[in-house]
Motif scaffolding. Structure first.
Motif, short mmCIF file in Angstrom:
data_model
loop_
_atom_site.label_atom_id
_atom_site.label_comp_id
_atom_site.label_asym_id
_atom_site.label_seq_id
_atom_site.Cartn_x
_atom_site.Cartn_y
_atom_site.Cartn_z
N VAL A 67 0.84 -1.18 0.00
CA VAL A 67 0.00 0.00 0.00
C VAL A 67 0.87 1.23 0.00
N ALA A 68 0.76 2.07 -1.00
CA ALA A 68 1.53 3.30 -1.07
C ALA A 68 0.58 4.47 -0.96
N THR A 69 0.99 5.51 -0.30
CA THR A 69 0.11 6.64 -0.09
C THR A 69 0.78 7.93 -0.52
N LYS A 70 -0.01 8.82 -1.08
CA LYS A 70 0.50 10.12 -1.49
C LYS A 70 0.03 11.20 -0.54
N LYS A 71 -1.15 11.01 0.06
CA LYS A 71 -1.71 11.97 1.00
C LYS A 71 -1.90 11.29 2.35
N PRO A 72 -1.92 12.05 3.43
CA PRO A 72 -2.13 11.44 4.74
C PRO A 72 -3.50 10.80 4.83
N PHE A 73 -3.61 9.77 5.69
CA PHE A 73 -4.90 9.19 5.97
C PHE A 73 -5.73 10.23 6.72
N THR A 74 -7.02 10.21 6.55
CA THR A 74 -7.86 11.17 7.26
C THR A 74 -9.04 10.46 7.89
N THR A 75 -9.44 10.91 9.05
CA THR A 75 -10.66 10.44 9.70
C THR A 75 -11.36 11.66 10.24
N SER A 76 -12.65 11.55 10.45
CA SER A 76 -13.42 12.70 10.91
C SER A 76 -13.04 13.09 12.33
N LYS A 77 -12.74 12.10 13.16
CA LYS A 77 -12.35 12.36 14.54
C LYS A 77 -11.19 11.45 14.91
N PRO A 78 -10.34 11.88 15.85
CA PRO A 78 -9.26 10.98 16.30
C PRO A 78 -9.86 9.71 16.89
N LEU A 79 -9.28 8.59 16.56
CA LEU A 79 -9.76 7.32 17.08
C LEU A 79 -9.36 7.18 18.55
N THR A 80 -10.21 6.52 19.33
CA THR A 80 -9.93 6.30 20.74
C THR A 80 -10.43 4.92 21.14
N LYS A 81 -9.72 4.28 22.05
CA LYS A 81 -10.09 2.92 22.46
C LYS A 81 -11.44 2.87 23.14
N LYS A 82 -11.92 4.00 23.64
CA LYS A 82 -13.21 4.04 24.32
C LYS A 82 -14.37 3.71 23.38
N LEU A 83 -14.14 3.79 22.08
CA LEU A 83 -15.20 3.53 21.10
C LEU A 83 -15.48 2.05 20.90
N TYR A 84 -14.60 1.17 21.40
CA TYR A 84 -14.70 -0.24 21.04
C TYR A 84 -14.79 -1.14 22.26
N SER A 85 -15.61 -2.18 22.14
CA SER A 85 -15.78 -3.16 23.22
C SER A 85 -14.90 -4.39 23.01
N ALA A 86 -14.24 -4.46 21.88
CA ALA A 86 -13.26 -5.50 21.57
C ALA A 86 -12.27 -4.90 20.59
#
Length: 427
Positions: A74-93
């Motif tokens: 996987v090669a990338t030219k632009k940074p990955f983007t997400t709407s909000k910073p990911l946090t472990k609190k979002l996941y139950s596993a």
């Protein structure tokens, strides 16, 4: 400077470890004939990012390093983007991302000439061939931080990534890391005409070593790896006295110094040959490393200042930072995904699980050395022995929830069976 022997106040870490986590790992299905863990993941209500959101597959990055997955590059030219910073609190596993097995590879020119090297055995082993990446990047340096990498590694919690860490602090520490010219440190030190095999002893702290008389055998290896509370004085006959590499996290090192101070562990190994391997399991590791780099005191907010106010005091006065290696989160995640994936990751305690520091160190040696012998690691008859070789009275091994010692035991036994490592066992 002596270690602070005053009892530190209870921290969230100590509460988690001593109370919440004092449970054995969940039952696990055994290894199959192919060596794969049988592990059916339950469906969860979260939705991973799609490939389009994660990657932009255009021209390769203009660098000698490559992002690697065993399915595609996987090669990338632009940074990955997400709407909000990911946090472990979002996941139950543990969430599973499409870039889960994207790893940074190195183009090291140092190649082994040892005919019985682990790297050669791995390629000829039906069990290990699909797991082992001989060119995986093991250590970080100042070239490994940029906004693209920050976002990529933000999908994974430490020590497997940088989720929930502080951008400014990680960047400051990363940019101050010295260059690692060759990931294969030990091969790079050999003369070109030296055709010998690099032998390494990895010494755990298990009680099985007490009375073993293996000290001379351990010290006869080219390199000796030790971890955490590596008490040597008074136990040289059983564990030797050399230390080529000392592996630790900031927390395990400082708590080992505190709890074992009266047993003789009053400073970390500081032999002329000793180098250090840091595994970053939390933001506090970066804060500790920053204090070491700048020779400053630790903030009381970190919690580690209860054990040591100025971390540089644990090293010699004119410490050479080229002797301190910081493990890349890709390497830790690779070890977790392919060798040490616990079923704990499928439940609510997923965000506290990581392989033990001893396991991470043994696997690091496996990728640096030609021949590896493991001493003081858990074996099938571990209940016969005390938790540590330096225990005055027998102490049972406690199976904490944040590690999976039984899984590690199975992996070491399989590697010994496959003649990948030599595991010390009592007959």
């Amino acid at each position: 400077m002596p270690i602070n022997t005053a009892k530190p106040p209870a921290t969230k870490e100590s509460i988690d470890t001593q109370e919440l986590l004092r449970k054995p790992p969940p039952s696990r299905k055994p290894l199959t004939a192919k060596g794969q863990l049988i592990n059916k993941r339950p469906l969860t209500d979260w939705k991973p990012l799609t490939a389009k959101k994660l990657f932009t597959t255009r021209k390769p990055i203009a660098t000698k390093k490559t992002l690697f997955t065993d399915r595609k590059t996987v090669a990338t030219k632009k940074p990955f983007t997400t709407s909000k910073p990911l946090t472990k609190k979002l996941y139950s596993a543990e969430p599973k991302w499409e870039n889960e097995e994207v790893y940074l590879l190195t183009d090291s020119t140092s190649q082994t000439s040892c005919p019985i090297s682990i790297k050669i055995k791995a390629m000829n082993s039906s069990w290990l061939k699909q797991k082992f990446l001989p060119q995986i990047t093991i250590f970080m340096d100042n070239r490994h931080f940029n906004d693209r990498e920050w976002l990529r590694l933000g999908h994974f919690i430490p020590p497997f990534g940088w989720m929930d860490l502080n951008y400014t602090e990680v960047k400051e520490v990363m940019l101050a890391l010295p260059l690692v010219p060759d990931q294969q440190l030990l091969l790079a030190e050999k003369a070109e005409d030296d055709l010998s095999c690099i032998s390494c002893a990895v010494v755990g702290n298990g009680g099985i070593l007490n009375g073993s008389g293996l000290g001379k055998e351990i010290d006869s290896h080219n390199y000796v790896f030790r971890v955490n509370g590596a008490i040597i004085e008074g136990y040289e006959k059983d564990v030797g006295n050399r230390t080529s590499f000392y592996g630790f996290t900031a927390f395990t090192m400082l708590t080992s110094l505190y709890t074992n101070y009266k047993k003789g562990f009053r400073h970390i190994p500081q032999d002329k040959e000793t180098k250090y391997i840091l595994f970053t399991e939390n933001l506090r590791d970066f804060q500790w490393l920053k204090a070491v780099q700048q020779n400053k005191q630790l903030s009381k907010e970190i919690g580690l200042s209860n054990y040591r106010l100025r971390p540089r005091d644990d090293f010699e006065k004119d410490f050479d930072f080229r002797k301190l290696f910081v493990v890349h989160p890709d390497f830790a995640r690779y070890l977790k995904n392919r060798f040490l994936r616990s079923t704990t990751l499928d439940g609510k305690y997923w965000n506290i699980y990581r392989p033990s520091t001893g396991a991470l160190l043994l696997m690091t040696a496996l990728h640096l050395c030609d021949v590896v012998s493991a001493y003081g690691f858990m074996t099938a008859d571990y209940k016969k022995y005390s938790d540590h070789y330096y225990d005055k009275d027998k102490m049972e091994t406690v199976l904490f929830k944040n590690h999976d010692f039984l899984l590690e035991k199975e992996v070491w036994a399989r590697m010994h069976q496959e003649n990948i490592i030599k595991l010390f066992q009592r007959t």
